[in-house]
Scaffold this active site. Sequence first.
Site, short mmCIF file in Angstrom:
data_model
loop_
_atom_site.label_atom_id
_atom_site.label_comp_id
_atom_site.label_asym_id
_atom_site.label_seq_id
_atom_site.Cartn_x
_atom_site.Cartn_y
_atom_site.Cartn_z
N GLU A 82 11.04 1.21 9.57
CA GLU A 82 11.72 2.37 9.21
C GLU A 82 10.76 3.33 9.61
O GLU A 82 10.19 4.06 8.84
CB GLU A 82 12.15 2.40 7.71
CG GLU A 82 12.99 1.13 7.10
CD GLU A 82 14.29 1.18 8.04
OE1 GLU A 82 14.72 2.05 8.57
OE2 GLU A 82 14.74 0.07 7.92
N GLU B 180 10.14 16.27 15.05
CA GLU B 180 10.47 15.78 13.50
C GLU B 180 9.57 16.70 12.70
O GLU B 180 8.22 16.64 12.63
CB GLU B 180 10.11 14.66 13.19
CG GLU B 180 10.58 14.25 11.84
CD GLU B 180 10.14 12.80 10.98
OE1 GLU B 180 8.93 12.32 11.43
OE2 GLU B 180 11.09 12.31 10.35
N LYS C 152 0.93 -1.32 -0.01
CA LYS C 152 0.01 0.05 0.01
C LYS C 152 1.00 1.16 0.00
O LYS C 152 1.49 1.41 1.02
CB LYS C 152 -0.87 0.03 1.28
CG LYS C 152 -1.79 1.23 1.06
CD LYS C 152 -2.55 1.47 2.43
CE LYS C 152 -1.71 2.53 3.32
NZ LYS C 152 -1.73 3.83 2.63
N CYS D 133 13.32 11.28 6.04
CA CYS D 133 13.53 10.68 7.39
C CYS D 133 14.98 10.97 7.78
O CYS D 133 14.85 11.43 9.29
CB CYS D 133 13.32 9.23 7.22
SG CYS D 133 14.42 8.46 6.34
N GLY E 185 7.53 4.72 7.45
CA GLY E 185 6.64 5.91 7.88
C GLY E 185 6.99 6.49 9.30
O GLY E 185 7.94 6.38 9.94
N SER E 186 5.75 7.27 9.73
CA SER E 186 5.92 7.72 11.20
C SER E 186 5.95 6.78 12.21
O SER E 186 5.52 5.66 12.24
CB SER E 186 4.89 8.57 11.13
OG SER E 186 3.69 8.07 11.38
N THR E 187 6.88 7.36 13.30
CA THR E 187 6.91 6.52 14.46
C THR E 187 5.55 6.07 15.13
O THR E 187 5.30 4.90 15.66
CB THR E 187 7.68 7.13 15.61
OG1 THR E 187 9.04 7.25 14.93
CG2 THR E 187 7.81 6.27 16.69
N ALA E 188 4.74 7.29 15.02
CA ALA E 188 3.30 6.77 15.69
C ALA E 188 2.46 5.72 14.75
O ALA E 188 1.83 4.72 15.43
CB ALA E 188 2.47 8.26 15.54
N GLY F 230 3.99 3.75 13.02
CA GLY F 230 4.67 2.35 13.18
C GLY F 230 4.20 1.59 14.58
O GLY F 230 4.16 0.21 14.52
P1 NAD Z 1 2.51 7.90 7.86
O1 NAD Z 1 3.34 7.36 9.09
O2 NAD Z 1 1.55 8.81 8.10
O3 NAD Z 1 2.17 7.09 6.57
C1 NAD Z 1 3.08 6.02 6.05
C2 NAD Z 1 2.12 5.11 5.41
O4 NAD Z 1 1.48 4.40 6.66
C3 NAD Z 1 1.08 5.53 4.70
O5 NAD Z 1 0.94 4.79 3.55
C4 NAD Z 1 -0.14 5.73 5.41
O6 NAD Z 1 -1.36 5.47 4.91
C5 NAD Z 1 0.22 4.58 6.13
N1 NAD Z 1 -0.27 4.34 7.54
C6 NAD Z 1 -0.73 5.36 8.55
N2 NAD Z 1 -1.20 4.88 9.49
C7 NAD Z 1 -1.43 3.45 9.25
C8 NAD Z 1 -2.06 2.54 10.42
N3 NAD Z 1 -2.41 2.76 11.55
N4 NAD Z 1 -2.01 1.15 9.67
C9 NAD Z 1 -1.34 0.94 8.44
N5 NAD Z 1 -1.04 1.97 7.81
C10 NAD Z 1 -0.92 3.24 8.26
O7 NAD Z 1 4.00 8.76 7.38
P2 NAD Z 1 4.20 9.78 6.12
O8 NAD Z 1 3.50 11.28 6.54
O9 NAD Z 1 3.48 9.12 4.85
O10 NAD Z 1 5.80 9.85 5.85
C11 NAD Z 1 6.40 10.52 6.75
C12 NAD Z 1 7.20 9.76 7.71
O11 NAD Z 1 7.88 8.67 7.34
C13 NAD Z 1 8.13 10.70 8.70
O12 NAD Z 1 8.14 10.27 10.01
C14 NAD Z 1 9.60 10.20 8.25
O13 NAD Z 1 10.64 10.17 8.90
C15 NAD Z 1 9.27 8.46 7.91
N6 NAD Z 1 10.04 8.01 6.77
C16 NAD Z 1 11.01 7.27 7.36
C17 NAD Z 1 11.82 6.63 6.71
C18 NAD Z 1 12.94 5.53 7.14
O14 NAD Z 1 13.70 5.12 6.29
N7 NAD Z 1 13.14 5.74 8.53
C19 NAD Z 1 11.97 6.71 5.41
C20 NAD Z 1 10.99 7.74 4.86
C21 NAD Z 1 9.98 8.39 5.74
#
Ligand code: NAD
Length: 491
Positions: free
Chosen positions: A259, A390, A183, A293, A236-239, A241
């Site tokens: 990640e 962040e 996704k 990130c 994606g975000s820590t929250a 994750g």
């Molecule tokens: P996000 O966590 O809002 O969303 C990321 C993905 O997760 C999206 O596809 C979203 O639809 C999905 N998602 C959100 N909540 C979910 C849930 N409860 N269950 C399943 N899927 C869910 O993050 P974002 O705003 O898209 O991206 C920015 C974040 O990603 C930043 O915190 C950034 O640091 C992080 N990031 C980390 C890395 C890394 O390698 N560590 C790389 C790129 C981005």
Amino acid sequence: MTLSFDPEAVDLPSGHFIGGELVTANGRIGLRRPSDGADYADCPIAEPDVVDRAVETAQKALASSGWGSCIPRDRTRAMHRWADLMEAEAPALARLEAVSSTRPIAHLIAGDIAVTAEQIRFFAEMADKECSDLVPTQDGAMGMTVSEPYGVIGAITPWNFPISMAGWKLGPALAAGNAVVMKPSEMTPFSTVRLAQLAVEAGIPAGLFNVLLGDGPVTGNAITGHPGIRKVSFTGSTAAGAAIMENAARTGIRPVTLELGGKSPQVVFADADLELAANAIVRGILANAGQACVAGSRVIVEASVAEQFAGMLIERLPQIRPGPTWDADTDYSPIISERQIARIEAIVGDAIAQGAEVRCGAERLDRPGYFYAPTLLTGVDNDNPASQAEIFGPVLTLQTFTTEEEGVAMADHPTYGLAAGLFTRDLSRGLRVMRQLQAGTVWINRYGRSRDHILPTGGYKSSGIGKDLGREAFHANRRSKTVLIDIARPE
Ligand code: NAD
């Protein structure tokens, strides 16, 4: 041929991609282009019944194609063809991504897509290098650990580098013999669908790489909690994750690779090559307008050179070429959405209210879309919101230290530990400080990744679990079965 294009003329693939076909879909999320704020498309939402269908399709495709049990070189060959197609289709693929994301077209072609194709080849070449082990056992027995793929992997990616992040998941998962249900972010859904179409065109069996469009609460949640998903790989975000880890455990224990976010420090000692450090730090925070990130957003500089160094940053930061992502000359990205730029403004506002001094930026650029000026804030301590949160925007904070111990202590963030930069000419100090920095990656006298796919990436603390890239990512996509055989001659 110019790379510039008309965003209105791009034909967007609509629907999920399941079993090698586009599937029309219900549920709509309205999308706006970051470059000009125009409404341009809708993203469907895959409900749990569609997720069931995709997981079942992936399971059947694995069973019927023998992808996980074939001669591994067959996987290698198909993935090489896929990488070739990505390169051949790079302009069209880049247009799909540039319309919806913050990635300028020229960066996508020279960077994201070129690097992803190479990285797919890197993992393709790992497919036939994995060996099971014959292990020492008691006399009269023979022991083995047999390496096997997991089955169907659920992968969820963010919006900031959609193709690159998809590649990080897909290369190791497919090379290791798994199927994937992916996704992409609801804000940048289209390029991932095209990647999946190209995979089928390259001969990767239909159903091995499925794409579901949708949001986190409905589609993401249904994927990470699906009993047929054997491993979850998330960026994606820590929250999010944390929510995913919990959900993935609720319906059956399965491994998760996470990640997550960061708030990465850049420690600059007075003996450093300050020109080199300033250039690296500015390049690092301006890349994707800080929406990375590993954005090195906290500059921590030795007090004796702090004012000189602030001046060097202030001179360099405004040297940008903002523009729409579909303009070939654009070098500076928009912010992804009105919501995100408002969040940047709010954090910078709070930082100023708590004593931060604006040395440059701290405002929107006066142009269509969501553009924020490169910003430097001084006079902040570790408790200031700008050094804690962040921000995910082009905002640097600058703090000063007088001893090595103080610099290392300042660099430590209570939550995050994704990456860190370190600038010094003293080799011993560089290696000493590197060992003390609590981060999954430390860059010394540079900031940012190279194109060496062998180097893994991942976070310490709440920045993540496990690694993407490198041999570690490949191995994380396989599990091991222990076998013990009695071979003693019967008495
Ligand atoms: P996000 O966590 O809002 O969303 C990321 C993905 O997760 C999206 O596809 C979203 O639809 C999905 N998602 C959100 N909540 C979910 C849930 N409860 N269950 C399943 N899927 C869910 O993050 P974002 O705003 O898209 O991206 C920015 C974040 O990603 C930043 O915190 C950034 O640091 C992080 N990031 C980390 C890395 C890394 O390698 N560590 C790389 C790129 C981005």
